[in-house]
Enzyme design. Structure first.
Site, mmCIF file in Angstrom:
data_model
loop_
_atom_site.group_PDB
_atom_site.id
_atom_site.type_symbol
_atom_site.label_atom_id
_atom_site.label_comp_id
_atom_site.label_asym_id
_atom_site.label_seq_id
_atom_site.Cartn_x
_atom_site.Cartn_y
_atom_site.Cartn_z
ATOM 1 N N ARG A 42 7.325 9.283 -12.415
ATOM 2 C CA ARG A 42 8.036 8.056 -12.051
ATOM 3 C C ARG A 42 8.590 7.412 -13.314
ATOM 4 N NH1 ARG A 42 6.813 2.456 -11.089
ATOM 5 N NH2 ARG A 42 7.973 1.641 -9.292
ATOM 6 N N SER A 111 7.828 6.633 1.328
ATOM 7 C CA SER A 111 6.970 5.454 1.383
ATOM 8 C C SER A 111 7.156 4.752 2.722
ATOM 9 C CB SER A 111 7.329 4.478 0.255
ATOM 10 O OG SER A 111 7.121 5.071 -1.004
ATOM 11 N N LYS A 140 2.908 -2.629 -9.027
ATOM 12 C CA LYS A 140 4.122 -3.036 -8.309
ATOM 13 C C LYS A 140 3.882 -4.434 -7.749
ATOM 14 C CE LYS A 140 6.884 -0.375 -6.119
ATOM 15 N NZ LYS A 140 7.526 0.500 -5.101
#
Length: 214
Positions: A42, A111, A140
């Site tokens: 990521r 997701s 996040k």
């Protein structure tokens, strides 16, 4: 590369926020030595050239361990480095279009936070779902939390594997027992730790216990 639902047991998501004494590649190697079963690269800030170079090195490393390797969001990089697949969010391209670009043999993760999103993703060709945040997370800050009840409802509603993500650590992982998930995705629980290999091994043991709970 062997991929099945067991591959999703301990899914490690990289974050360069904690590189320092080690490079990201070295950290990922430690996590693989500790038993990580799946790696997601990521990157949100790297330029494409640097990202691609890193992705190719990480793909090669994961291949040595026979562990699936996917790219977060960036389909072009995934194609360029011949990653095993890609993971996309709700705001990214839908799974059907991702599948068309990558090819049917690649892994597509999506997701989801609701039963409706989960069913749509499955019907669009997703191979697995990442559901969360199941606990509040500093990784996040904009992530809404998903209740245990919703997590269980999602697992009951789809036939593809579901993993939980978001704020999962050794002290709360067992709270996810009997939810129906096949594994967990973690970031800081591995990569923010002083001993990545040992932390990964501990999480693997707990994840196995959690999944087998009846």
């Amino acid at each position: 590369m062997k991929y099945n639902k067991e591959s999703l047991l301990l899914y490690a998501v990289t974050d360069r926020a904690w590189i320092g004494k080690q490079t990201l590649i070295e950290q990922v190697k430690d996590s693989l030595d500790g038993g990580a079963t799946f790696i997601q690269l990521r990157e949100k800030e790297l330029d494409d050239g640097t990202f691609l170079d890193e992705a190719r090195k990480m793909k090669s490393l994961c291949k040595e361990y026979n562990v699936p390797f996917v790219i977060n969001d960036n389909i072009d990089i995934a194609i360029e480095c011949d990653a095993d697949g890609v993971h996309v969010g709700q705001s990214d391209m839908d799974a059907l279009n991702v599948k068309k670009r990558l090819g049917k043999d690649k892994i597509i993760g999506v997701s989801a936070q609701t039963v409706e999103q989960a069913i749509i993703a499955q019907n669009s060709g997703a191979d697995y779902l990442g559901v969360g945040a199941v606990f509040s997370t500093l990784t996040k800050l904009d992530a809404d939390t998903v209740s245990f009840e919703t997590l269980k409802q999602i697992c009951d509603a789809v036939s593809i594997p579901v993993i939980a993500i978001g704020g999962i650590y050794d002290y709360n992982i067992l709270k996810l027992s009997k939810s129906g998930i096949v594994g967990i995705a973690v970031v800081s629980a591995i990569f923010a730790q002083d001993n990545i290999k040992q932390s990964t091994a501990n999480l693997l043991e707990l994840a196995t216990k959690m999944v087998k709970a009846e």
